[in-house]
Write a protein that holds these residues in place. Structure first.
Motif, PDB file in Angstrom:
ATOM      1  N   SER A 157     -11.323  35.797 -33.056  1.00 24.59           N
ATOM      2  CA  SER A 157     -10.605  36.138 -33.322  1.00 24.59           C
ATOM      3  C   SER A 157     -11.227  37.743 -34.142  1.00 24.59           C
ATOM      4  CB  SER A 157     -10.089  35.248 -34.898  1.00 24.59           C
ATOM      5  OG  SER A 157     -10.353  33.592 -34.986  1.00 24.59           O
ATOM      6  N   ARG A 160      -8.461  40.607 -35.263  1.00 28.77           N
ATOM      7  CA  ARG A 160      -7.715  40.030 -37.139  1.00 28.77           C
ATOM      8  C   ARG A 160      -9.041  40.970 -37.979  1.00 28.77           C
ATOM      9  NH1 ARG A 160      -6.999  33.661 -37.318  1.00 28.77           N
ATOM     10  NH2 ARG A 160      -5.682  33.784 -35.365  1.00 28.77           N
ATOM     11  N   GLN A 471      -0.211  24.156 -43.928  1.00 30.03           N
ATOM     12  CA  GLN A 471      -0.239  25.934 -43.715  1.00 30.03           C
ATOM     13  C   GLN A 471       0.621  26.008 -44.955  1.00 30.03           C
ATOM     14  OE1 GLN A 471       1.906  28.481 -40.749  1.00 30.03           O
ATOM     15  NE2 GLN A 471      -0.012  29.144 -40.429  1.00 30.03           N
ATOM     16  N   ARG A 476       3.016  38.484 -43.555  1.00 32.09           N
ATOM     17  CA  ARG A 476       2.111  39.158 -42.565  1.00 32.09           C
ATOM     18  C   ARG A 476       1.452  40.032 -42.613  1.00 32.09           C
ATOM     19  NH1 ARG A 476       4.195  39.324 -36.015  1.00 32.09           N
ATOM     20  NH2 ARG A 476       3.560  37.016 -36.298  1.00 32.09           N
ATOM     21  N   CYS A 490      -5.513  32.167 -47.812  1.00 33.35           N
ATOM     22  CA  CYS A 490      -6.480  32.928 -46.945  1.00 33.35           C
ATOM     23  C   CYS A 490      -7.156  31.547 -46.454  1.00 33.35           C
ATOM     24  CB  CYS A 490      -7.795  33.487 -48.310  1.00 33.35           C
ATOM     25  SG  CYS A 490      -9.320  34.700 -47.552  1.00 33.35           S
ATOM     26  N   TYR A 496      -5.638  29.707 -41.811  1.00 35.76           N
ATOM     27  CA  TYR A 496      -5.034  30.873 -41.262  1.00 35.76           C
ATOM     28  C   TYR A 496      -7.173  31.442 -40.193  1.00 35.76           C
ATOM     29  CZ  TYR A 496      -0.637  31.532 -42.975  1.00 35.76           C
ATOM     30  OH  TYR A 496       0.397  31.584 -43.373  1.00 35.76           O
ATOM     31  N   ASP A 506     -10.982  36.811 -42.624  1.00 35.53           N
ATOM     32  CA  ASP A 506      -9.708  37.058 -43.655  1.00 35.53           C
ATOM     33  C   ASP A 506      -9.596  37.181 -44.805  1.00 35.53           C
ATOM     34  OD1 ASP A 506      -6.899  36.072 -42.347  1.00 35.53           O
ATOM     35  OD2 ASP A 506      -7.619  34.318 -43.955  1.00 35.53           O
TER      36      ASP A 506
END
Length: 521
Positions: A157, A160, A471, A476, A490, A496, A506
């Motif tokens: 990731s 991100r 989830q 977004r 979070c 996520y 995150d």
């Protein structure tokens, strides 16, 4: 002057600065004596053929270029600053707290479990007495599930957020600087607790708050805006008001999912993976991966990564732990769960990995719109395995070829799993959607890694907490819940993230959104 070069070298060269300087000097085209420092920027192993080599990206420093400066965390006093509520002191929660301090905000962290040292007594009870404390275990407590894990820091990731910031902060709090250069860095279970303690001390020193044994039991919501949290501590209920709350509770905080659903706050089912944890001897995995070069002292314990499409569903290795230990990770009585971890040296004689099947709501019987369809499947597998192994923290287990050929193992090899094993035909306890695909995948993996498919390998069931089966949807752009303003679902528990680093990223990102909102207002 700094020259960046890439070289492939034998393992012994990496540990020999004189040899490395000679190679670098030749590559750059300068005399050896002009090199002031060699910084390894990236390090990985190329085991595709023999001899095994290291691939290095180097910064060769010559002339008057200054030496590298160790990473630090620049803390400031935030005791009187605007507060941010953070539910959960795992990777996401702690790094959110650090980012809050850097952003001039005061973090107030609520953790249902105990501090990192106190957790050890409860982990010992799981292993020795088969007693599961629902609030303090391998998943709940300071540092979250990552504290008593392998401490893997590899993540895909990278788009991100700042992975580099996370790694540098870990080094600032005591991690080995090698994590900044290794392609697949890890810290090790034996070293993570002290790093977590150092992070906690910094948060407190800067004026933040961390409350242990503080289980959040309600979210205070008015007119679709978060107003605070209600938590239990020593049997007493307390309310604390916040305009912004980060929900970083981890993938096993099922009570939070039920709370949100009861309050009419949207959640939905999420694909996840479930299967078994397999254990081989580390010597065997080294021999396979290093083409028989098992006596090379400069090579670390070997790892592997396997994936296969079986009957339309992915089967793959997960959280592979070289030189590791299989651990009991149940969070409630009446279930068994396995996971794996490794010490920093990865010097345990066993190698283990989750081998899991990707499952979606569409793969399961029932209403695909039920937010708990995947969670209920997960719980049912954990319950069935618990019953099969005698309703203790023992796990049902089977040799690999016996599993594929559908016969009970007459005996089982030694294992690192301390609570113990119960010989059982896993085809009778795992749903067919899992067992049939695992059988085919093991045969395929044996063709990819000659020697992997062996009856000396033992399967522990289940490996079920790979990620959250639920989830919590968020916007977004703002990272707030799609309906509740000021609530920031979070990391892993919200669906996520998937590991220490991605969860930390995150958490940082959520705080950055909060800080930007506060500044704008």
């Amino acid at each position: 002057m700094i020259h960046e070069i890439q070289v492939n070298v034998l393992p012994d060269v990496v540990a020999d600065e004189v040899k490395l300087k000679k190679i670098a000097a030749k590559e750059v085209g300068i005399p050896v004596e002009e090199i002031n420092e060699i910084r390894i920027i990236k390090r990985s192993i190329d085991a595709r053929r023999s001899p095994v080599k290291f691939q290095l990206k180097l910064a060769v420093v010559s002339g008057d270029e200054p030496q590298s400066i160790p990473p630090v965390f620049q803390g400031v006093n935030v005791s009187g600053a605007p507060e941010v509520g953070i539910v959960g002191a795992g990777s996401a929660g702690l790094f959110a707290a650090l980012q809050a301090i850097e952003s001039g905000l005061k973090p107030v962290v609520f953790e249902r479990g105990k501090d990192v040292k106190s957790r050890r007594r409860d982990l010992a009870k799981i292993n020795k007495e088969h007693i599961v404390n629902p609030e303090s275990n391998y998943c709940f407590g300071e540092g979250g599930a990552g504290t008593y894990s392998d401490g893997k820091l590899y993540t895909r990731s990278k788009k991100r957020g700042s992975v580099r910031k996370v790694l540098e902060w870990l080094v600032a709090f005591g991690a080995d600087p090698d994590i900044l250069v290794d392609a697949h860095p890890h810290i090790g279970t034996n070293r993570l607790p002290k790093i977590i303690e150092a992070i906690r001390q910094e948060i407190l020193t800067c004026g933040g708050e961390i409350h242990f044994d503080a289980k959040v039991v309600d979210l205070l919501v008015e007119s679709e805006e978060i107003k605070g949290v209600e938590y239990l501590h020593e049997g007493k209920s307390t309310r604390r008001l916040f305009s912004n709350v980060i929900l970083a509770t981890g993938h096993s905080a099922r009570d939070i999912f039920y709370l949100l659903h009861q309050k009419g706050i949207e959640i939905k089912a999420k694909p996840f993976a479930i299967g078994v944890r397999i254990e081989h001897s580390q010597e065997l995995i080294d021999s396979i991966q290093y083409h028989g070069e098992t006596e090379n002292e400069y090579l670390p314990p070997a790892s592997y990564s396997l994936v296969e499409q079986v009957d339309g569903m992915g089967v793959y290795s997960f959280c592979m732990c070289p030189g590791g230990i299989v651990a009991p990770c149940a969070t409630e009585p009446g279930e068994v769960v396995t996971n794996g971890w490794s010490p920093s040296k990865r010097n345990n004689p066993y190698s283990n990995s989750g081998i899991v099947v990707q499952v979606t709501p569409e793969d399961l019987p029932g209403d695909i719109n039920d937010p708990f369809i995947c969670l209920n499947f997960q719980k049912e597998v954990e319950r069935r395995c618990w019953e099969a192994a005698g309703k203790t923290q023992k796990v049902p287990a089977q040799r690999m070829i016996d599993f594929v050929e559908n016969r009970v193992s007459e005996d089982l090899p030694k294992t690192s799993y301390l609570p113990g094993l119960e010989s059982f035909n896993l085809n009778e306890v795992l749903p067919d959607i899992l067992s049939s695909r695992l059988q085919k995948a093991f045969v395929a993996f044996g063709k990819k890694m000659k020697g992997y498919y062996t009856n000396e390998a033992v399967l522990h069931a289940p490996e079920s907490r790979t990620s959250s089966p639920v989830q919590i949807p968020r916007d977004r752009d703002t990272m707030e819940h799609i309906r509740i303003k000021g609530l920031y679902p979070c990391a892993e528990g919200a669906g996520y993230a998937g590991g220490i680093v991605s969860a930390a990223v995150d958490g940082i990102n959520c705080v950055e959104k909060i800080a930007a909102k506060i500044i704008a207002s």
